[in-house]
Each structure stands twice: as C-alpha cells, then as structure tokens.
Design an enzyme around this catalytic site. Sequence first.
Site, PDB file in Angstrom:
ATOM      1  N   CYS A 186      10.725   8.131  15.153  1.00 25.09           N
ATOM      2  CA  CYS A 186       9.581   7.477  14.736  1.00 25.09           C
ATOM      3  C   CYS A 186       9.543   6.862  13.512  1.00 25.09           C
ATOM      4  O   CYS A 186       9.105   5.747  13.125  1.00 25.09           O
ATOM      5  CB  CYS A 186       8.121   8.174  15.251  1.00 25.09           C
ATOM      6  SG  CYS A 186       7.952   9.571  14.165  1.00 25.09           S
TER       7      CYS A 186
ATOM      8  N   HIS B 186       4.141  12.429  12.496  1.00 23.95           N
ATOM      9  CA  HIS B 186       4.496  11.008  13.109  1.00 23.95           C
ATOM     10  C   HIS B 186       4.195   9.804  12.153  1.00 23.95           C
ATOM     11  O   HIS B 186       3.289   9.814  11.654  1.00 23.95           O
ATOM     12  CB  HIS B 186       3.699  11.271  14.304  1.00 23.95           C
ATOM     13  CG  HIS B 186       4.028  10.347  15.646  1.00 23.95           C
ATOM     14  ND1 HIS B 186       5.062  10.048  16.005  1.00 23.95           N
ATOM     15  CD2 HIS B 186       3.001   9.134  15.935  1.00 23.95           C
ATOM     16  CE1 HIS B 186       5.226   9.055  16.688  1.00 23.95           C
ATOM     17  NE2 HIS B 186       3.946   8.729  16.932  1.00 23.95           N
TER      18      HIS B 186
END
Length: 982
Positions: free
Chosen positions: A230, A900
């Site tokens: 990510c 994230h």
Amino acid sequence: EKLLNKAGLSSVCFRYVVDRRWFEQWKEFVESGDQNSSSFPGQINNTELFEDLDSYHLKERLVENEDFMLVPAEAWHKLLLWYGMTDGQPALERKVVDLPSTLKVEVYPVEIFLCLHSNMENVISAQFSRTDSIYAIQTAMCQAFSVPPGSECHLWMKSSDSSCERLRNVHVSVLDACLSSGMTVIMETRNADGTWPSSRPQNMRNSVEEQDTYRGQPGVCGLTNLGNTCFMNSALQCLSNTPPLTEYFLQSSYLEELNFTNPLGMKGEIAEAYADVVKQMWSGRHYSVVPRVFKTKVGHFASQFLGYQQHDSQELLSFLLDGLHEDLNRVKNKEYIELRDAEGRPDQEVAEEAWRNHRRRNDSVIVDTFHGLFKSTLVCPECHKVSVTFDPFCYLSVPLPVSKDRVMEVFFVSLDPHAKPVQHRVVVPKAGRVSDLCAALSEMTSVPPTQMVVADVFNHRFYKIYNPEESLSCILDRDDIFVYELSEQDEDSVLLALYLRERSHYRDYGSSSNSYGASLFGHPLLLNVPRSSCSQEALYSLFLQRLARYVRPPDPAEELEEEEEDEEEELYKTQTNGISDDEQDASETAGPTEPEPCCSNTSPNGPSDGAAAAEPLPEVNHAPTALDQGDTEISNGSPNPTEIPICGSGVAGSPEGTSACGDLGADAEAEGSSKPPAETPQQPCDTTEGENEEEKLEEARSPSPPANEHPAKRRACRKRRRSLFTIQAVNSNGTTERGMGEGGSAVSFSSQPYVAIDWDPDMKKRFYNENEAERYVKHASMEVPQQQTTVELQECIELFTNVETLEEENPWYCPVCKKHQLATKKLDLWSLPEVLIIHLKRFSYTKFTREKLDTIVDFPLRDLDFSSFLLRKDVSTEEPPSRYDLIAVSNHYGGLRDGHYTSYAQNKDNGQWYYFDDSKVTYASEDQIVTNAAYVLFYQRQDRIRKPTLAAPSTSSASPAHSASDITEMGAAPSCGTMTTD
C-alpha cells in the site's frame, strides 16, 4: 558466544528463529554466572511467535531483534542440547537465500495454494523459497496431483483480485515471477483435441480480457495490493495525478529521452515500468491495475524494497523520483564541476551559478517539474567563518512541532489491599526518567516517589521491573505499566515479586522435578518484605492479607481439612492412645458445648479447627503440605517446641504461648501488606472488611492451648487444616521452580526474588473472585479529553527555516579552523519548482524517543502562498508566482511498526477529488482531505494548472459505469477506525 557471533551469511547455511524474550533471559542467566539465578530460562519456548499451536504458523510482521533472534545452526544445536525444546514445538529452521544484491534469511517462505484447473475445489498449500524456480512448483504439483509424466502443462498465477496471469517462463525464480504468499497457482494440461481448457473460461481470463467492455474515467483506477504494498500504491497514485509528469508519459515523450548508459541509472527499466503502469491507469479500461512488474523492478534496483514488508511511501517516492531522473537524464556524459563557496559574492550571482552547474549534470523532466533551490548558511562557532552554498532539492522535509512532554497511562496499585487499582493519566518529560513518572504520580496520590516501583506487566508476569534512573523511552505506549506502592524500606527489607498460578488437576509424573503443571493468571504484585519474615508461614499470612480484596477467607464451618494417609492414621492412633476417627467423632459429640482451647499437640502446619464451633476459627498461616516435617516428632505428652523444625503461626513457641513465626507475620503485615483501617476513613466498607481480616489473623496467631488437653481434643488438633494455596520460588518468567533459600527462607536472595502462589483449581474457584480481581477505578485525569494538537503548515515551514546547531554525528569541517565543528545551520528557500512536494516528518527519532506524531497539520487546498518564505524578495515580473494549489496527498494510518497507506488526488481532467485505497476508489469531498494522517503533500503552482477539460461527475450518486466498479457513491468517507492494517 563465538558461535553466536558468526554473522556471515552464505547461500548454503541456515539460521534458527528463537523468541527474543527467551534469548534475552538466557543471556542474562549466562552473564550472571549463578546457576541458581532466577533468570534461568528453562526450555526454549517460541510460543509467542506462533499464531496458534496447531499449525505452528508464524505470526505476521514479526521483526528481527524485537520479536525474535536469528541463531546460527551450530549455536542452535548447543542451546537445544543444553536446554531442550518445549514439547511439540518444531525447530524454526530458515534458509539463507541469495537475492539480488544481497543475502537474506528467509524468515517467511512463500506459502502458495496449488490446484488443478480440472478440479479447483481440491486445493493444497505448499511453501517455497523465493529462489526456487517456477519449474520446482510445477514438479511439486505433478507429484501432488499425480499428473502423468510427460504431460504438457501450463501454470497460471491467480492473485487476490481473481485476475490470472500465465507463468510462461518456468526458469525464473519465485521472486522474479512476483509470487507472494496467499496467491494460487493453477495447473492445466492440454486437452485430447489439442486445445487448452483456459482458451475461453470465465475464471481464467486475465485482467485485460475481463475488462474489455469497461469504459471509465481515465486515471480513476485502483492498484492491487501485492502484499504490504500500500505504501507503493499511495506514492504511485500521487505521482499519477501530477499532471505534467503524467502527460509526459502519456505522450510517450520519455521514449526519446531514455538513458541506457547512465551508470547512476537503471538502464531505463524503472522509467519503462512506470510508463506501463501510468498508461494502464489512464487508459480508462481498468478498474484496477496489478503493478507486479513495477514492484519487481523496484526490488531489483533497491534491495531495501525487496520482499513484501511494509515500507515508507516517502522513501519509495524519493527513490522513484531519483530513478526516473537518472533513467531520463538528457545529459549522457556528466562533466566534473568543482563547487565554489560564495566568498562574499551576491546571493543572486551564487544562486544562478549553482543552478547552471546543477543543470549541466542533471537535466530531465524530474528536474523541470520537481527541483527547486535553497540557500544553506553555516557559521563556525569558533572563528565565525560563514559558508554560503545553494543546493537543489526535490522535496521539502519539514519538521512538526514536537512537544517536550509525553502523556502516559499507568495503573497505580495501593498498599491498601482493599483498594482497587486506579488508572491514571500523567504528563511526564519525553526525555525523563522513571523517577519523573513516580514524581508525577505522587502529586495525584500523595504517596512518596521513594515508595513506588514501576513495572511492565505482560502475560501475568513482570516483563521488566524498572530502576528509577532508567529512561522513559524504554516504555512504549502499548506497554501495560503498573506502579506499586511499597511500605517504607529498611536495610533488612527485600522487594518480592509475587505471581499467581493455577495448578493442573493431575500431577505431572513425567517431570523430573516431580512438580505440578501450572499456568499464570491474574495480576502480579510487588511488595517489601523483611528478610527475617520470609518463611513459608509468614509469607502465607502476608500474601493472604495482601489479596484480601478478591480472596475470600473460608468460613469456620467450611471443611478444609486434608485427608490423612493410611500410614499417618495408624501412626496417629498409636500416638493418641488408640482413639480412632469414629471414637474421636463420638468424643467430640459428647464433649462440652463451651469451646475449649486446643491442645498443644498442634501440627506445625497450622491451627486445628477442633470442636470449638462457637468461635471463629483461623483460616490463614498454613504451610504447604510438602513442609510437614514435624508430624512424627509429636509425642503423647507436651511437645518440645525446639523439636519442630518449621514453625506455624499458631504453634506454641514461647512461655506466653505466642509463636515466633506469628510475630514475624505481624512484622511483615506492618511492613508491607496494608495500611491500618483507621487510615482509610474514606472507605468505610473496606475498613470493616479490614477489621474482620485483622480479627481472623489475630485468631490465627492466638496462643496455643495448654498441654493437659483432653485426648479427644488432641485428636481433633492432629488433623491438618488445608492451605488455600502453596508458595513456590520461581524464576522471573514464573515457569521454572527454583530452590529454597537458606535458613528456612522460602526464597533465595542471590538475585531478584520471585515467588508464585499455586492454587488448586477447586480452591481457586471457591475462594478467588476473578471478577473482583480484574476491577479497577479510573482517576479523574482519565476523564479529561485529550485535545488534538493542530498546527498550520506555515508553522512547519518556519521551523524548516529556523537556525539549528549541527548534531555531533554530523559536524561541518571548517576550512579556517581545519577541524570539524558543530556549526549553526540555516536553510532558506530561494526558488520553487512547478510541483512542490512537502514531506511532513511525522516519524520522530531522537536519542530519547521514537514516535509517530499524530498532530493535525492544517494545510490549505488553495492559495498556499510562499512569498513570505522566499529569500529572494526582488522578484521580477518574469519570475513565476509563488502561489500553489493542492493536487494530491499521501496518507499514513497507524503507528511506528505498522500501518496503512492511502491517498487523495484530484483528477486533472474533471477536477474531482478521489480517495484511493489500493484497488478501491471512492469519491471524496474537499472537507475530508485535511486529517492527522496526511503525510506527503503535492502542490502545483497556480500559473501551470490547466483547467479541467471535462465536467465534474455528479456527486449525488455514481454513474452506471461506476456502480459496477469499485467507485461508490459520494459520502463514503474514509475512516481511520475502519482501516485494515497491512
């Protein structure tokens, strides 16, 4: 030690994974040199590394030197020989693999699912090394699925988004094929008619075929997460929505500028791989693109991005911009240029010279778009020499205001046994010590800091007991910190660590120590105990009183007598003139109703419950049954007190009838168990309980009855009252039992003493209140909401331009003093690029702390004015303006070790903001963009912003095409709370 220091790696050696806590415990034990030390580690135990004890799969994202240690094979075999391995656990042998440009220990092999196309329900899993070839997978599949030898096979790689790609070259490695854990490899064999089953099946189409009919907004395209990628997806989305760079690639201008000979470049491979990703994302034909080839190229040329661990989006962005620049550098042969100092020349002259020199060696679309110039001024603190240089930059890394204080949440455990633990929120200096934490807590509790000890509690045991002078940086926010109030210390007192354990129902006869299996539970305690009061009996009394809040004392009527063994019963009948149990019971029934004192033949294990039913009987101060050493010493007459080797708190030991151990128990109580009830008037209920407890303890220490007792009473006294728990010296893990101390002491003082009280499951169920033990109270400080700190972006830029002193690790060489100096340094902005990248330094690393700053930086979406920050004030009309508009943001949710990455970006064609979360894309509104997750900001200068060529899409709902894709209707705002951690 020599074996452990064999750090050299080769592609033919192995390493073994060992739990770091066990390893550190072992090092402490070896360094102590004391074979009876409490730090004895016991068997090698890797339980904390496994997801579960059935499959023995390693937990995800374990970190070397934090969660585990890698031990050379030779050292491992020695440790295994000396300490053994916990039953059932496998040895975690890991291969050293030869990856591009580096050798690494493959802690996590690639686990792949395998199946046949003809039977996709039958799926098996297998592990492969990243250096294994695809042919090795094909061979393993042929064996596993009994495929006839010589069959013509095709292998397909299926990722999490159900797209499939053909593995054409079976000689490439698993790493080069971009196979990662969780993927599926499907094997198909040629049909009898010569066709392939995958010629047109729906489930075997690749992503291009699957989306032939899709037509969407160019640039509004997700990126598949290949496994902790990510960070890469976030950086790529931001660059993809940088108009000048994207148009450069979409127009194929890069083809004429690829530099294949630049020794600092990547032979044009990074530029070509990036171009492929951009063209796919802006074709309007894909919901999501799988950037496998790009990921592989990045790993080849930057080994730090090899594999599938989480990385920093800004670090990838820095590498990518530099790689694109070198691959597209228009300068084929870089000339050597000697840099000159300003030497008093005007700034304008020096700046123009520096920029010309920079462009003579660096000329690319990256320089055109992203490079600016700042002025660096260094001043020698000794000779005051001023050095002025102008240096190019590709992005600005601006600091965030860092608070010097830190908020910590701790549990305070009072000396009052009836008081519940209290959770406090205290403010301490980040660079402070444990003593500062105690001082801050002292202001809230009125307990002197000298009577506090701080400990980290983990899995019902003390992971670490801190010294007052230790740095607070050792304590992480996620640690469970308990602060214990102690009684006043003296030279004779010792700090005792107390664990609670529950014994298994069955005795472990296979153990060489002939001990019960036990598991820790509840919260451990720390208390001061006089060394002279460390006998089993005194500790039993002290512990029972210390646990009074959640350990119920037994009622007098409750049966707690232990069963007598046959041999002991026969011996007892001889010693009590042959009175049997039945006769004794009859005597008790016919005896007087008035309670009579018990005989002096009391067992050294504690007082008898006899026949005195009208008076509450003591229920404390019982030694463990294993310590019944004085039974055979008792005669028919009065016992000689000197013949009892271990005294009980109710045993006659002086002419007055008071026991020496009873006195010691009272001392221990006064020293460390509880405050007198009169000192806690604010808790009347607790005071009453305390008084009742005092009465019971007083009864337990009451004088022994006279020796001329009725024989029936002697028989009653002969029975032992059963202890609620037993006491055992253990190591700091609470697992390995240690030997007793000297002089009848229950503990050894050669190192930090740890003891455990072992509960029989039935006794624990009856007398231990688990719900009450887990209760705690929140202090008023916990109710005060923590205010979210907000700063303006302009404040961060001002910090960037402030004067600072160089650190000792990075001194400046003064040409006048002819030595390195800690000079003062000041940076000033001179010229700004078309696209300005601002990196917010949220990850703070100092000698005292490591933290992520969650400060909200309030950055403008439009009209960010840099005119007040530019050093050059006499800007001519030919110079570009200094106002910028936001075009993209890279976000980071989470902490230091995990998190994230996502991104916001504005589409250059329709002007609409979108939220990119890997393969998922949603509409976004401008009021959602400024959050405490913003990490890297992309601004474009207003004079170069092109007006959108398309109308913005309707925000009321998604278009029919979008409804079929991952784009949801307007208002699906991202939430940090719902983000999944990679």
